[in-house]
Design an enzyme around this catalytic site. Sequence first.
Site, PDB file in Angstrom:
ATOM      1  N   HIS A 121     -43.237 -12.076 -25.834  1.00 23.17           N
ATOM      2  CA  HIS A 121     -43.990 -13.563 -26.400  1.00 23.17           C
ATOM      3  C   HIS A 121     -45.325 -13.375 -26.621  1.00 23.17           C
ATOM      4  CE1 HIS A 121     -43.670 -16.602 -23.359  1.00 23.17           C
ATOM      5  NE2 HIS A 121     -43.087 -15.848 -23.313  1.00 23.17           N
ATOM      6  N   ASP A 133     -46.243 -16.246 -17.942  1.00 22.88           N
ATOM      7  CA  ASP A 133     -46.126 -16.300 -18.910  1.00 22.88           C
ATOM      8  C   ASP A 133     -46.332 -16.023 -20.460  1.00 22.88           C
ATOM      9  OD1 ASP A 133     -43.469 -16.775 -20.995  1.00 22.88           O
ATOM     10  OD2 ASP A 133     -43.473 -18.794 -19.669  1.00 22.88           O
ATOM     11  N   GLU A 167     -42.396 -18.308 -28.731  1.00 29.17           N
ATOM     12  CA  GLU A 167     -41.026 -18.004 -28.342  1.00 29.17           C
ATOM     13  C   GLU A 167     -40.914 -19.739 -27.381  1.00 29.17           C
ATOM     14  OE1 GLU A 167     -38.999 -16.871 -24.327  1.00 29.17           O
ATOM     15  OE2 GLU A 167     -40.752 -18.484 -24.465  1.00 29.17           O
ATOM     16  N   GLU A 168     -41.705 -19.683 -26.934  1.00 28.89           N
ATOM     17  CA  GLU A 168     -41.176 -21.431 -26.134  1.00 28.89           C
ATOM     18  C   GLU A 168     -41.064 -22.409 -26.495  1.00 28.89           C
ATOM     19  OE1 GLU A 168     -42.094 -21.323 -22.969  1.00 28.89           O
ATOM     20  OE2 GLU A 168     -43.710 -19.622 -21.959  1.00 28.89           O
ATOM     21  N   ASP A 196     -40.863 -10.211 -20.562  1.00 27.63           N
ATOM     22  CA  ASP A 196     -41.130 -11.708 -20.186  1.00 27.63           C
ATOM     23  C   ASP A 196     -41.218 -12.033 -18.604  1.00 27.63           C
ATOM     24  OD1 ASP A 196     -41.825 -14.293 -20.226  1.00 27.63           O
ATOM     25  OD2 ASP A 196     -40.094 -14.529 -21.774  1.00 27.63           O
ATOM     26  N   HIS A 282     -44.777 -22.306 -16.300  1.00 24.78           N
ATOM     27  CA  HIS A 282     -44.871 -23.548 -17.076  1.00 24.78           C
ATOM     28  C   HIS A 282     -46.192 -24.551 -16.967  1.00 24.78           C
ATOM     29  CE1 HIS A 282     -41.282 -22.681 -20.012  1.00 24.78           C
ATOM     30  NE2 HIS A 282     -42.357 -21.818 -20.372  1.00 24.78           N
TER      31      HIS A 282
HETATM   32  N1  TRP Z   1     -38.355 -17.030 -21.253  1.00 25.32           N
HETATM   33  C1  TRP Z   1     -38.757 -17.533 -20.444  1.00 25.32           C
HETATM   34  C2  TRP Z   1     -40.088 -18.749 -20.942  1.00 25.32           C
HETATM   35  O1  TRP Z   1     -40.668 -18.152 -21.412  1.00 25.32           O
HETATM   36  C3  TRP Z   1     -38.726 -17.405 -19.061  1.00 25.32           C
HETATM   37  C4  TRP Z   1     -37.401 -17.293 -18.780  1.00 25.32           C
HETATM   38  C5  TRP Z   1     -37.069 -17.597 -17.884  1.00 25.32           C
HETATM   39  C6  TRP Z   1     -36.725 -15.678 -19.134  1.00 25.32           C
HETATM   40  N2  TRP Z   1     -35.308 -16.895 -17.885  1.00 25.32           N
HETATM   41  C7  TRP Z   1     -35.441 -15.700 -18.557  1.00 25.32           C
HETATM   42  C8  TRP Z   1     -36.977 -14.499 -19.575  1.00 25.32           C
HETATM   43  C9  TRP Z   1     -34.813 -15.112 -17.979  1.00 25.32           C
HETATM   44  C10 TRP Z   1     -36.312 -13.860 -19.764  1.00 25.32           C
HETATM   45  C11 TRP Z   1     -35.355 -13.711 -18.697  1.00 25.32           C
HETATM   46  O2  TRP Z   1     -40.276 -20.036 -20.833  1.00 25.32           O
HETATM   47 ZN    ZN Z   2     -41.622 -16.404 -21.691  1.00 28.40          ZN
END
Ligand code: TRP
Ligand code: ZN
Length: 434
Positions: A121, A133, A167-168, A196, A282
Amino acid sequence: MKLSARLSALAGSSALVIGALAGAVPATAAPAGAAAVPDIPVASVKQHLTDLQSIATANGGNRAHGRAGYKASIDFVKAKLDAVGFTTTVQQFTYNGTTGYNLIADWPGGDANQVIMAGSHLDSVTSGPGINDNGSGSAAILEAALTVARTGYQPSKHLRFGWWGAEELGLVGSKHYVNNLPTTERAKLKGYLNFDMIGSPNPGYFVYDDDPTIEQTFKTYFSGIGVPTEIETEGDGRSDHASFKNVGIPVGGLFTGASRVKTSAQVTKWGGTATAFDRCYHSSCDTTANINDTALDRNSDAIAHAIWTLSGTSTQPPTGKVFENTADVSVPDNGAAVTSTVDVTGVTGNAPASLSVGVNIVHTYIGDLVVDLVAPDGSVYNLHNRSGGSADNINQTYTVNASGEVANGAWKLRVQDKAGADTGYINSFKLTFP
Ligand code: TRP
Ligand code: ZN
Ligand code: CA
């Protein structure tokens, strides 16, 4: 085209082509599955992160869905891919009343019915620039794609890359992509690899526990560099692979940890401190300073390992060099010996102790025949000496201890018919060096 197919295509095309090649077709090209996996330059990955940081800084400090920094991120990645020959598509969707974008990049070639896809993402949260992220995954797959182009990689499977929007906000972009993919197109996706957060400042090395082949491919890379891994458990289904997994596509991926705290056992294993894997998760401090270069480097190379390995031939790739002469040579009845020659080039040192010699002779009485392999210096290795009586044809692979011979040079298959009546011809002669 596979090597064998190319050779038979040549054999079938015309006698003139074979003659122009002096009868010998050196077939030394490494099959796609055996292509060396390139090292992904981490400095280039970091440059992409610096560029994404600049985009955020110039656009109110973030790259979030619906904000100018997101579209600028899409334009940035797309321009890089277009410049090196990818076929790119920007897919639009609407969410929360604003336009979102996915970027899809196809590398021309490969089997269209077998697609390996890597995705990340590209959006951040509104509170910061989103460099770990998920600038990290986005930049790593961008550099992997650019490396595909730079090395001229032509895998047997088709390669596709994807950068997801929103994605968020709940895997919105990747769900949109999968939902709009016809069933027939979904069936062609043989693997989706998700990246990610792969440069967390206090990293762990987590591998998704999904498709076993993909999982093992990543684990093999990390064990090869002596880095222990664990199964990813910080929220399965919390990234875009879930959109693919939900419709039955095999998925896998890598992760270096978010807000969860590293245990003391994990500190012992990986170093770092018993604090969050990413204390800036974040938040506004998820900047270029929020990256562990070693983790980014290892994960980028693991990505290349997986992409190259999974897109190669699914059958056991032949690792040897093959030299074949498919020109027909008629064998005179009860007459003089005739030969078919292959010119071996580019093999260092001596021939192996188990040189594989492929012999295909069409004949109506193999008890008439004496068949020898003649090394470049004239040494003779008998393969067949008038056994087999009235049986038709020799089509078999002999193993010869040729370790006393220099590999390079003109090797001959010598065939003599020593009795009257039945006749035939040498159909093909092939040497395989391991
Ligand atoms: N995708 C989540 C985000 O962007 C972050 C995340 C939390 C994550 N746990 C995960 C990504 C496990 C991959 C696998 O906020
Ligand atoms: Zn992420
Ligand atoms: Ca005969």
